[in-house]
Design an enzyme around this catalytic site. Sequence first.
Site, mmCIF file in Angstrom:
data_model
loop_
_atom_site.group_PDB
_atom_site.id
_atom_site.type_symbol
_atom_site.label_atom_id
_atom_site.label_comp_id
_atom_site.label_asym_id
_atom_site.label_seq_id
_atom_site.Cartn_x
_atom_site.Cartn_y
_atom_site.Cartn_z
ATOM 1 N N THR A 34 108.838 96.952 42.267
ATOM 2 C CA THR A 34 109.628 98.083 41.775
ATOM 3 C C THR A 34 111.016 98.051 42.407
ATOM 4 O OG1 THR A 34 107.667 99.450 41.420
ATOM 5 C CG2 THR A 34 109.746 100.621 41.767
ATOM 6 N N THR A 71 116.117 95.058 41.855
ATOM 7 C CA THR A 71 115.955 93.595 41.900
ATOM 8 C C THR A 71 114.676 93.199 41.163
ATOM 9 O OG1 THR A 71 116.878 93.804 44.134
ATOM 10 C CG2 THR A 71 116.185 91.608 43.439
ATOM 11 N N ASP A 104 113.983 96.386 51.046
ATOM 12 C CA ASP A 104 115.165 97.072 51.579
ATOM 13 C C ASP A 104 115.722 96.319 52.774
ATOM 14 O OD1 ASP A 104 115.236 99.398 49.800
ATOM 15 O OD2 ASP A 104 113.255 99.762 50.637
ATOM 16 N N GLY A 111 112.380 102.147 49.529
ATOM 17 C CA GLY A 111 113.625 102.818 49.141
ATOM 18 C C GLY A 111 113.507 103.439 47.751
ATOM 19 N N GLU A 145 102.994 99.269 46.163
ATOM 20 C CA GLU A 145 103.525 97.917 46.433
ATOM 21 C C GLU A 145 102.737 97.231 47.544
ATOM 22 O OE1 GLU A 145 108.214 98.627 45.211
ATOM 23 O OE2 GLU A 145 107.579 99.022 47.252
ATOM 24 N N LYS A 191 120.199 92.292 52.367
ATOM 25 C CA LYS A 191 118.889 92.770 52.828
ATOM 26 C C LYS A 191 118.408 92.042 54.097
ATOM 27 C CE LYS A 191 118.617 95.397 49.155
ATOM 28 N NZ LYS A 191 117.660 95.289 48.078
HETATM 29 C C1 5RP Z 1 110.736 100.298 46.033
HETATM 30 C C2 5RP Z 1 111.115 99.184 46.935
HETATM 31 C C3 5RP Z 1 112.201 98.289 46.460
HETATM 32 O O1 5RP Z 1 111.711 97.001 46.387
HETATM 33 C C4 5RP Z 1 113.333 98.334 47.434
HETATM 34 O O2 5RP Z 1 113.742 99.693 47.571
HETATM 35 C C5 5RP Z 1 114.516 97.481 46.986
HETATM 36 O O3 5RP Z 1 115.067 98.031 45.843
HETATM 37 P P1 5RP Z 1 116.351 97.379 45.167
HETATM 38 O O4 5RP Z 1 115.939 96.052 44.646
HETATM 39 O O5 5RP Z 1 116.732 98.364 44.077
HETATM 40 O O6 5RP Z 1 117.420 97.281 46.233
HETATM 41 O O7 5RP Z 1 110.576 98.991 47.992
HETATM 42 O O8 5RP Z 1 109.783 101.136 46.636
#
Ligand code: 5RP
Length: 260
Positions: free
Chosen positions: A33, A36, A92, A104, A111, A129
Amino acid sequence: MAGNLSPIDTAKFVAAKRAVDFVEDKMRVGLGTGSTAAWMVRTLGERVREEGLSIMGVPTSSRTAELASQVGITVVSLDEARWLDLTIDGTDEFDGDLNLIKGGGGAHLQEKIVATASDTMVVIADPSKQVEHLGAFPLPVEVIPFGWQTTKALLEEAIDATDVLGTSGTLRMNGDAPFVTDEGNHIIDLHLQRIGDARKLSLVLNQIPGIVENGLFIDICDRVVIGHPDGRVEVIDINEGTQEETRIDFADDDNIFLDL
Ligand code: 5RP
């Protein structure tokens, strides 16, 4: 390259594109989720449509389930799939041991369950990251709504005894109301600044009644795929101890951009 895409989206896209190379016919794949992971779902959908790839996708959120169905991926529940060959998800933060902070996007509970039920977890990321020490990104902790303020006080007291620089937590909001996860819970974001012992912290947090799961992923991720805005992609494999670099070339009129 990628005329319409910002540098950060290009980085996310090339990481996603490289990561879906790991998906093979008949695999059961965990679908992460976030922004990315959404690139990965679109890119995987393209492979399903164009190559006739036959896979089952297990989404880690209602958002991902909707997107996966839209792009033509067969969506099944984790209980139907039982065990997965591969999960691809964003993060994140990741450190040199490929330990992660996730959540995040508020989906770290599903997950973590899905990644743990997978032979391999591949994380896709842009270079922002990558960190020396976890903790600059606020650590998400999913708590049940009942008594959440008491749970917050207990967890702030408990983490005071762990190797962190900050101890304050904030209830995540969605406008004027508390954010609600797919499981109907709330999230407390912990502003720790620097986590000295992530393994210990994770154990301490998950001992507290009312806490469902924290966003630390310790020894779960096997590979990180880091995309760069210039199309370069690094793959770090913690089990093999290898690091490789490739380049993704793609046309500006790639089908993937049609739904943007
Ligand atoms: C969601 C997550 C996402 O993988 C993480 O927040 C990264 O998100 P993004 O790819 O939008 O930076 O852990 O719960």
